[in-house]
Design an enzyme around this catalytic site. Structure first.
Site, PDB file in Angstrom:
ATOM      1  N   ASP A 290       0.842  -1.191   0.000  1.00  0.00           N
ATOM      2  CA  ASP A 290       0.000   0.000   0.000  1.00  0.00           C
ATOM      3  C   ASP A 290       0.882   1.248   0.000  1.00  0.00           C
ATOM      4  O   ASP A 290       1.918   1.295   0.655  1.00  0.00           O
ATOM      5  CB  ASP A 290      -0.891  -0.015   1.254  1.00  0.00           C
ATOM      6  CG  ASP A 290      -1.940   1.078   1.235  1.00  0.00           C
ATOM      7  OD1 ASP A 290      -2.858   0.988   0.405  1.00  0.00           O
ATOM      8  OD2 ASP A 290      -1.819   2.020   2.042  1.00  0.00           O
ATOM      9  N   GLU A 337       0.517  -0.675  -5.192  1.00  0.00           N
ATOM     10  CA  GLU A 337      -0.633   0.254  -5.146  1.00  0.00           C
ATOM     11  C   GLU A 337      -0.098   1.596  -5.628  1.00  0.00           C
ATOM     12  O   GLU A 337       0.609   2.297  -4.902  1.00  0.00           O
ATOM     13  CB  GLU A 337      -1.185   0.330  -3.720  1.00  0.00           C
ATOM     14  CG  GLU A 337      -2.447   1.183  -3.590  1.00  0.00           C
ATOM     15  CD  GLU A 337      -2.149   2.640  -3.346  1.00  0.00           C
ATOM     16  OE1 GLU A 337      -2.400   3.451  -4.280  1.00  0.00           O
ATOM     17  OE2 GLU A 337      -1.674   2.983  -2.254  1.00  0.00           O
ATOM     18  N   ASP A 390     -11.323   1.955  -0.214  1.00  0.00           N
ATOM     19  CA  ASP A 390     -11.409   3.391   0.041  1.00  0.00           C
ATOM     20  C   ASP A 390     -12.426   4.100  -0.848  1.00  0.00           C
ATOM     21  O   ASP A 390     -12.668   5.300  -0.670  1.00  0.00           O
ATOM     22  CB  ASP A 390     -10.042   4.052  -0.177  1.00  0.00           C
ATOM     23  CG  ASP A 390      -9.068   3.760   0.948  1.00  0.00           C
ATOM     24  OD1 ASP A 390      -9.524   3.495   2.075  1.00  0.00           O
ATOM     25  OD2 ASP A 390      -7.854   3.809   0.707  1.00  0.00           O
TER      26      ASP A 390
END
Length: 498
Positions: A290, A337, A390
């Site tokens: 991430d 990501e 998200d």
């Protein structure tokens, strides 16, 4: 080979105890994925959740959250004398604290049973090997001190407790017993998780884990490795992590995680990162990093600033770190990501190591002009998502468009030759038609959920973030069987842009 995947956090899976766990119903879920030709299960971090129940502010990068432990499996293995009753079985949200405190009673009972048998630990070779890992003992002591201090962050403890990792002085009997309990619980978690992973792999399913780039300040990682971070003499961060103003927030996102001391990490040959990613590569088949962009440049915010507006971009030694990871951890499979506003060097770094990046449907479809079009490239070495944890759900995004915007989307899909079914069905058909080697869909989008399936809103803390949950297996079955995810893939064709 093109593959289809499902994004589904463990916490959201059905179970008898109000939260997804590492037991029979998760194994049933894996069998459903196999039946529907799904070969990748993407999850969120499994580490002990911290502030706001966020899996991105964990108490450890290595430990697992005991809240996911299956009490039923413990009963089947003889660690509990009776099967616990159901708790919040059909609840649609997760009550983390409620479930955690309820399970703890059973976990402590099992620990007493285990530790009362003088030969149990000696006979259990798996436990002995597990206990030898350095992080295990540190984490056990860290949690023992946290309990003693009423949950205060470690930099609020006494000087002796703050500096225990450097001094390793003998603990009191009470603290030693609590540390041993925490180690026992971690052993249970890792034993159950590896059983889940073996089940998945035996069914032809790979699990994609998620590693946050940063670690939480209130964590065993920082407490036991202070020199790896930019902290003052009291253990408080001098600078903190976040991102500047963007799509999600006009004031940026002030995450509060401490910044790495890259010079110190370099001198240690990036040992912390090697151990962290090495542990994740044992637990998962694919490891998604991430906020990958921080390997190139990261946003460095003075800890005194109340927002993320003030800060500066600082270069990180991404190539050195990645070279070291690939050298020290043979066979690792990483995913980047790479979302948000990026400088070209981030993509160059990603492509240098042939890492798959991410494309998000709700970001890539542009409806501002006369016609809707897909503004982002369609590539093979990529993962195409409808959205992530998200984002708004697919239905929520579509319903949030203006009437002309929704009409443009429908016409765009028609130009792609996708005319049948609901708009939800057609949008899913569009991403399955992509050239991307992997297509991954959040379970909320498979089920056609709206706002009720939204998992997290960046820049906000607390309820209802991270609380969405599937109350039962029936709807999950119908959702998967309706779309037959793997069978819905069509041959890749060059998409029409307008």
């Amino acid at each position: 080979m093109k593959e289809s995947g499902i994004l589904m956090p463990v916490s959201a899976l059905p179970s008898r105890t109000g939260i997804g766990e590492l037991g029979a119903q998760t194994r049933e879920f894996l069998k459903l994925l196999r039946e529907n030709k799904v070969t990748i299960w993407q999850i969120l971090p499994l580490n002990p959740v911290g502030y706001g129940n966020s899996p991105y502010q964990p108490y450890s990068s290595f430990a697992g959250d005991p809240v996911y432990i299956s009490l039923d499996d413990m009963y089947e293995e003889g660690l509990l004398l009776e099967r616990p009753p159901a708790l919040r079985q059909n609840a649609k949200t997760v009550d983390y604290e409620g479930v955690r405190s309820w399970k703890e009673e059973y976990l402590r009972s099992a620990f007493l049973k285990f530790s009362s048998n003088a030969d149990a630990e000696q006979k259990d070779t798996g436990y002995q090997e597990f206990e030898k890992q350095k992080w295990v003992h540190n984490y056990g002591v860290f949690q023992a001190f946290r309990k003693k201090n009423g949950g205060l962050c470690w930099n609020e403890w006494t000087e002796e407790e703050r500096n225990w990792p450097e001094n390793q002085y003998p603990l009191s009997d009470e603290l030693e017993e609590e540390a041993r309990y925490q180690i026992f619980v971690q052993y249970l978690f890792h034993h159950q998780w590896m059983k889940i992973k073996r089940t998945a792999n035996d069914l032809g399913i790979r699990i994609m884990g998620d590693v946050p780039f940063y670690v939480g300040l209130d964590s065993a990682d920082v407490w036991a490795g202070k020199d790896n971070f930019l902290l003052d003499t009291d253990g408080r961060p001098v600078f903190i992590a976040g991102v500047p103003p963007d799509y999600f927030s006009k004031t940026g996102q002030r995450w509060g995680n401490p910044i790495y001391d890259w010079e110190k990490l370099q001198k240690d040959d990036y040992k912390f990162w090697v151990e962290r990613i090495g542990c994740s590569s044992q637990m998962f088949d694919l490891v998604r990093i991430d906020h990958f962009r921080a390997f190139d440049t990261f946003w460095k915010i003075p800890a005194s600033c109340p927002t993320a507006i003030e800060g500066e971009w600082v270069e990180a030694p991404g190539y050195e770190v990645m070279d070291t990871l690939y050298e020290k951890i043979p066979g690792i499979q990483l995913v980047a990501e790479d979302l948000g506003l990026l400088r070209p060097e981030v993509l160059t770094l990603r492509d240098h190591y042939h890492l798959k990046g991410m494309k998000i449907l709700v970001f890539s479809i542009d409806t501002d002009g006369k016609y809707a079009y897909d503004r982002e490239e369609d590539r093979e070495n990529m993962i195409f998502y409808t959205g992530t944890h998200d984002n708004d759900t697919l239905r929520q995004w579509y319903e949030g468009l203006t009437c002309p915007g929704r009409r443009k989307v429908r016409r765009f899909l028609a130009r792609q030759g996708i005319r049948q079914g609901s708009v939800q069905d057609r949008l899913l058909a569009y991403i399955w038609k992509s050239c991307a080697e992997y297509v991954i869909v959040p379970m909320a989008d498979i089920l056609g959920l709206g706002k009720e399936g939204h998992l997290n809103t960046p820049g906000t803390v607390g309820s209802p973030n991270w609380e969405w949950r599937m109350p039962d297996m029936a709807r999950l079955k119908s959702g998967l069987s309706k779309y037959r995810v793997g069978l819905s893939r069509k041959a890749c064709k060059e998409p029409k842009r307008r």
